[in-house]
Scaffold this active site. Structure first.
Site, PDB file in Angstrom:
ATOM      1  N   TRP B 184      -8.821 -53.592  25.787  1.00  0.00           N
ATOM      2  CA  TRP B 184      -7.528 -53.734  26.457  1.00  0.00           C
ATOM      3  C   TRP B 184      -7.780 -54.212  27.876  1.00  0.00           C
ATOM      4  O   TRP B 184      -8.626 -53.667  28.587  1.00  0.00           O
ATOM      5  CB  TRP B 184      -6.831 -52.382  26.442  1.00  0.00           C
ATOM      6  CG  TRP B 184      -5.484 -52.335  27.075  1.00  0.00           C
ATOM      7  CD1 TRP B 184      -4.462 -53.224  26.928  1.00  0.00           C
ATOM      8  CD2 TRP B 184      -5.005 -51.304  27.949  1.00  0.00           C
ATOM      9  NE1 TRP B 184      -3.378 -52.801  27.652  1.00  0.00           N
ATOM     10  CE2 TRP B 184      -3.670 -51.619  28.280  1.00  0.00           C
ATOM     11  CE3 TRP B 184      -5.557 -50.131  28.466  1.00  0.00           C
ATOM     12  CZ2 TRP B 184      -2.890 -50.833  29.109  1.00  0.00           C
ATOM     13  CZ3 TRP B 184      -4.773 -49.340  29.291  1.00  0.00           C
ATOM     14  CH2 TRP B 184      -3.448 -49.694  29.612  1.00  0.00           C
ATOM     15  N   ASP B 265      -9.943 -43.055  24.040  1.00  0.00           N
ATOM     16  CA  ASP B 265      -8.603 -43.536  24.346  1.00  0.00           C
ATOM     17  C   ASP B 265      -7.824 -43.477  23.031  1.00  0.00           C
ATOM     18  O   ASP B 265      -8.101 -44.238  22.112  1.00  0.00           O
ATOM     19  CB  ASP B 265      -8.664 -44.974  24.876  1.00  0.00           C
ATOM     20  CG  ASP B 265      -7.298 -45.497  25.303  1.00  0.00           C
ATOM     21  OD1 ASP B 265      -7.232 -46.605  25.870  1.00  0.00           O
ATOM     22  OD2 ASP B 265      -6.277 -44.803  25.063  1.00  0.00           O
ATOM     23  N   LYS B 301       3.636 -45.328  21.967  1.00  0.00           N
ATOM     24  CA  LYS B 301       3.922 -45.987  20.693  1.00  0.00           C
ATOM     25  C   LYS B 301       4.327 -45.014  19.608  1.00  0.00           C
ATOM     26  O   LYS B 301       5.320 -45.235  18.929  1.00  0.00           O
ATOM     27  CB  LYS B 301       2.701 -46.785  20.204  1.00  0.00           C
ATOM     28  CG  LYS B 301       2.424 -48.048  20.997  1.00  0.00           C
ATOM     29  CD  LYS B 301       1.655 -47.743  22.241  1.00  0.00           C
ATOM     30  CE  LYS B 301       1.121 -48.988  22.905  1.00  0.00           C
ATOM     31  NZ  LYS B 301       0.496 -48.622  24.212  1.00  0.00           N
TER      32      LYS B 301
END
Lengths: 432, 455
Positions: B184, B265, B301
């Site tokens: 990311w 993560d 999300k």
């Protein structure tokens, strides 16, 4: 004193040693923790007070520690304008990411509060501004920004100041210096020493100023003094960064509370401002604020804003939505905004009333000391002049909680506890 | 000198207020030391009205590569435009989705008039922290039972990573963190600003569009012992390529043997496979061996709470005593950053996680989202097969989670944006969540076009 420490420590100690069990595999049982050498951190001097207060079982306990508003029943308050805004927002279908700079609408409305509804700077798009995590977040982003783009610079911080200001600029790795502010003898402003420090600082120094309702002292420069400070800043080319956490809360009139900022703007300074809605809208936990930097022109404002966003992205990507929506809902609706202004004035007036009552109570008790400063100081806090030892006595003997610098949160004073508070203060100070 | 001296000497009624002010200022300056020089009174060229800004030297920062995609998309007037940039879920109708459980939770919060919105503690909403730890580590986790976990509410995944990174930079003996190649786009910035040195380890194999496991093992094996390693718990962003469970076990053994500190993560728990437990398995494997690790959790999300910025950082420690000390130090990182985290999103999560019915309803909504994405993968794969698009596109259905690393190059991406109004990041990453049955054909056409042209 021992009791106060015990109560504080009781709040702090939370876990007993437990033996490690289980099958680890890979020889991990013999490995010790990577964090063995981590020292227990000291409690935050402000927030630790409320922790200790909550842990105290005494029915007489009084919390005049953290600066969160209480009504005359000692209860936290959700403003009516906020409740109505919540009601209108319920069922909202939007929960997506805000842009990195936050809600443009909220920022626009917020700038109007600080710079004025008809500000030419807003019209000319000269202000680089982003939504931030309340005042703390605004100060921190500015400090990071200062570090990155004026790397040799220092920040001048008043003595005393909100303790977290030191933490913020330290973590941003900007060296700190201090300037005289509070005059212990008069319990007012040490104006000449302040001006000396401003003059003696190297040209182009960065100064942190409290726009109104100085925290923790409640001591603000007069309008005349602000004008002189501004003139001296001009002569020295200093950068003025205003922390405005109490607009509306000090006098009850947001325009009046922004006077210092307006003076600097009139005088042509390119200032920075941190704004917070924690107290004046009671949105503490929502973490809503704004950082703005006045630039030479619109082009520069675009650049500066883009760079501020670059600092926000690796910290939290984009700011929280809900609080910003509440602010926008309230400020863009004339009725709700009018209601808000009324409610802010009620809060400010109640505090001003409590100041008067506290001072009169102490005088009636025959205190040998002067308590004039209680009504001269302004905003949420009163710098009482109590010593740390006297504060400890108030906690251990009377279950009254405040920060050890003698700062009393007037918002925590009510008609119900002001007599008890005055009596306790009198008891610990009468032999002074 | 006191301010009263100023006012007594400026009593002339004929001078203007500003004259009196300048007069006072002059007296103040000249009354000081011998070394003072009157020239200091005159405004320097860089001050005030005529002077420029101290920030005049700034240049405009480039657009964020990911968030900038949406900015460009919004500007495009084409009716067939498609946003496959940022990873935000969309329904089959192309609309954002607020989960039913979130609506219910919000209603509950509003109806509770006793709720106060004061400052949370620095560590955030305590109930939320406990529930989050249970969610990621498992309700029966030995680390939780033994009180060895400290959890702090943070601003979504980004905030959790940043707070964890700053804590490591202050207190961990090794200041290097290894991140996957690619990862990311915000990861390197987060850790660099946190004060760590960022290195990479091989991860994605362009030739297979899968995991470069050999490279991964070699690079972690060569890392300085004690280094921090960032691991994507599931649904790797941007590639969608995850190690198998067997590969995870090898990674775990290697890391523990070299004392490498795992920093997970976890931004897609439940979103990848549709099962919360399955997606948390790699983390739980590491915790089960008794070792220490960090976990950054995001609810952006999997609960659709994007804008509310809800997340948590958990640090699993060897003992509860250490966990207590670690928590106290985390507070020192947080306080000068934003004092305390936002209350709204965390409150919603707590309402959902603590209520058995809401929790179950959430798992169903989560599975529905994951299933729709899996279905989009299948549809896109089939559409390319139907067009006879050259190349092996099986990675579309092998990769997992919100994103597909298409393998398209920047030139191809640019062509697709220009000619087909399809927006994605220039690394060829597409958000499957942004697709629908209606738009799959348009995307397939575009991919087919660049695969058959010399773009």
């Amino acid at each position: 004193m021992a009791m106060a420490m015990m109560i504080r420590n009781a709040a702090a100690s939370r876990r007993a040693m437990t033996p490690i069990s289980g099958d680890f595999g890979g020889g991990l049982r013999s490995m010790s923790s990577w964090w063995k050498s981590v020292e227990p951190a000291p409690k935050d001097p402000i927030l630790g007070v409320t922790e200790a207060f909550l842990a105290d079982p005494s029915p007489d306990k009084v919390n005049v520690g953290v600066g969160a508003y209480r009504d005359d029943n000692g209860k936290p308050v959700v403003l009516d304008c906020v409740r109505e805004a919540e009601r209108r927002l319920a069922g909202s279908t939007f929960m997506e990411y805000l842009p990195m700079g936050g809600s443009a609408k909220m920022v626009d409305l917020t700038l109007k509060l600080a710079y004025g509804d008809d500000s030419e700077f807003i019209k000319d798009k000269r202000i680089a501004a982003i939504q931030t995590l309340s005042g703390t977040g605004a100060c921190r982003l500015f400090a990071d920004f200062q570090k990155r783009f004026c790397p040799g610079s220092q920040i001048y911080i008043p003595v005393p100041t909100w303790s977290n200001h030191h933490n913020i600029w330290r973590d941003a790795e900007v060296p700190q210096k201090t300037y005289h502010y509070y005059h212990p003898e008069t319990k007012g402003l040490d104006f000449s020493a302040l001006m000396d420090d401003v003059k003696n600082a190297p040209d182009g120094s960065f100064f942190l100023l409290h726009a109104c309702a100085h925290n923790p002292t409640g001591v603000d420069p007069t309008e005349e003094q602000w004008r002189e400070i501004s003139q001296l800043f001009k002569a020295k080319s200093h950068f003025a960064f205003f922390d405005m956490a109490y607009q509306g809360f000090a006098s009850g009139d947001p325009a009046r509370d922004a006077k210092s900022i307006r003076i600097f703007l009139e005088d042509g300074h390119h200032i920075g401002i941190s704004q917070s809605y924690a107290k004046n809208m009671g949105l503490y936990g929502q973490r809503v604020g704004c950082l703005s930097v006045l630039c030479e022109d619109a082009k520069q404002a675009v650049s500066v804003k883009s760079q501020l966003q670059q600092l926000a992205r690796p910290m939290y990507s984009n700011p929280p939505l809900h609080g910003a929506q509440l602010v926008s809902t309230i400020l863009e609706d004339p009725e709700l905004k009018s209601l808000w202004l009324k409610e802010v004035k009620v809060m400010a007036d109640r505090i001003i009333g409590m100041r008067t009552t506290l001072r009169e109570s102490l005088e009636k008790l025959g205190s040998p000391l002067s308590w004039e400063h209680v009504t001269k100081q302004i905003g949420m806090f009163c710098y009482s002049g109590l010593t740390p030892e006297q504060v400890d006595r108030l906690t251990s003997e009377y279950h009254i909680y405040m920060t050890r610098n003698g700062r009393i949160s007037m918002a925590g004073v009510t008609t119900g506890n002001v007599g008890y508070l005055a009596n306790a203060i009198h008891e610990v100070t009468k032999s002074s | 000198m006191t301010s009263s001296e100023f006012s007594s000497s400026s009593s002339s009624s004929s001078s203007s207020p500003s004259d009196r002010r300048i007069g006072a200022l002059l007296r103040h300056l000249t009354a000081a030391t011998d070394s003072d020089n009157l020239s200091s009174v005159y405004a320097s060229p860089t001050s005030g009205v005529s002077g420029g800004s101290v920030f005049a030297h700034l240049v405009q920062a480039p657009e964020d590569p990911i968030l900038g995609v949406t900015v460009a998309y919004n500007k495009d007037p084409s009716p067939v435009k498609l946003n496959l940039g940022v990873g935000a879920y969309r329904t089959e109708e192309g609309k954002p989705l607020v989960l039913n459980v979130v609506r219910k939770a919000e209603q509950q919060l509003i109806n509770d008039r006793t709720r106060i919105k004061e400052y949370l503690p620095i560590v955030g909403l305590v109930e939320f922290n406990k529930l989050s730890a249970k969610l990621i580590l498992g309700a029966d986790s030995p680390a939780i039972r033994e009180n060895r976990v400290t959890t702090v509410e943070c601003l979504s995944g980004t905030g959790s990573l940043r707070v964890g990174g700053e804590f490591l930079a202050k207190h961990y003996h090794q200041k290097t963190i290894y991140i996957t190649q690619p990862t990311w786009g915000n990861h390197p910035k987060i850790f660099t600003l946190a004060g760590l040195t960022v290195k990479t380890y091989r991860y994605y194999d362009p030739s297979t569009r899968g995991l470069n496991f050999q490279g991964l093992i070699e690079d972690l094996g060569a890392a300085t012992p004690g280094s921090i390693v960032l691991l994507h718990a599931c649904a790797h962003n941007p590639t969608g390529v995850d190690p198998t469970i067997q590969q995870w076990e090898q990674i775990r053994q290697l890391m523990r043997s070299k004392g490498l500190m795992p920093f997970f993560d976890s931004a897609y728990q439940g979103f990848a496979s549709g099962s919360l437990d399955t997606d948390a398995k790699p983390i739980r494997m590491f915790v089960a061996d008794g070792g220490e690790c960090l976990v950054a959790q995001s609810y952006a999300k999997n609960m659709g709470l994007y804008g509310e910025r809800v997340g948590a950082l958990s640090i699993v420690c060897k003992s509860s005593d250490v966990a207590g000390k670690v928590e106290s130090q985390l507070k020192l990182v947080i306080r000068p950053m934003y004092s305390s985290p936002p209350i709204h999103g965390a409150s919603i999560v707590a309402v959902i996680l603590r209520d058995r019915n809401l929790f179950n309803e959430w798992t169903l909504e989560l599975k529905a989202m994951a299933d729709r994405i899996i279905s989009m993968r299948k549809q896109l794969f089939e559409a390319l097969r139907a067009r006879g698009t050259p190349g092996d596109w099986s990675h579309i259905i092998k990769q997992i989670g919100m994103f597909t690393f298409t393998g398209l190059n920047p030139a191809q991406v640019s062509y697709m944006t220009k000619e087909y109004h399809i927006y994605m990041t220039s690394d060829g990453r597409i958000s499957m969540a942004g697709l629908s049955s209606k738009t799959v054909p348009h995307l397939a056409d575009a991919i087919h076009a660049v695969a058959t042209k010399a773009v």
